[in-house]
Design a protein around this motif. Sequence first.
Motif, short mmCIF file in Angstrom:
data_model
loop_
_atom_site.label_atom_id
_atom_site.label_comp_id
_atom_site.label_asym_id
_atom_site.label_seq_id
_atom_site.Cartn_x
_atom_site.Cartn_y
_atom_site.Cartn_z
N GLU A 124 -24.19 6.11 19.74
CA GLU A 124 -24.10 4.83 19.02
C GLU A 124 -24.66 3.68 19.85
OE1 GLU A 124 -19.97 4.53 18.07
OE2 GLU A 124 -20.08 6.02 16.47
N ARG A 127 -20.47 10.72 21.33
CA ARG A 127 -20.61 9.89 20.12
C ARG A 127 -20.82 8.42 20.50
NH1 ARG A 127 -15.81 8.45 17.62
NH2 ARG A 127 -15.07 10.17 18.56
N LYS A 128 -20.06 7.92 21.49
CA LYS A 128 -20.24 6.54 21.95
C LYS A 128 -21.63 6.34 22.53
CE LYS A 128 -15.57 5.04 23.12
NZ LYS A 128 -14.70 4.63 24.24
#
Length: 104
Positions: free
Chosen positions: A51, A47-48
């Motif tokens: 993003e 997820r990081k």
Amino acid sequence: MYSLFLSLPPQADAPNPLMSLLPFLLIIVVFYFFMIRPQMKRQKELRKYREALKKGDKIITTGGIYGRVTEVKDSQIIMEIADDVKIRIDKSAVIMDMSDAVRK
């Protein structure tokens, strides 16, 4: 004589209920540390990574398409897969960058 057969056997101490649940608790703890926790950590890192995508990053999609990011929007990415060939994909379709795929 008849009363000897009707008498109950002497009662042993009742087993501790915690001791009977201990193996199940240990199994749950082992599953958490060896399966659930590492999976949550991988999801957080992915997820990081999604993003932090920016223009020029080389990526791979879940469908196996290699390309380079040309534009990043809120939940979508414009990705160039060949000269003047651009496709729009969802950020959730990105699985890694090409540097991870090329490592030996």
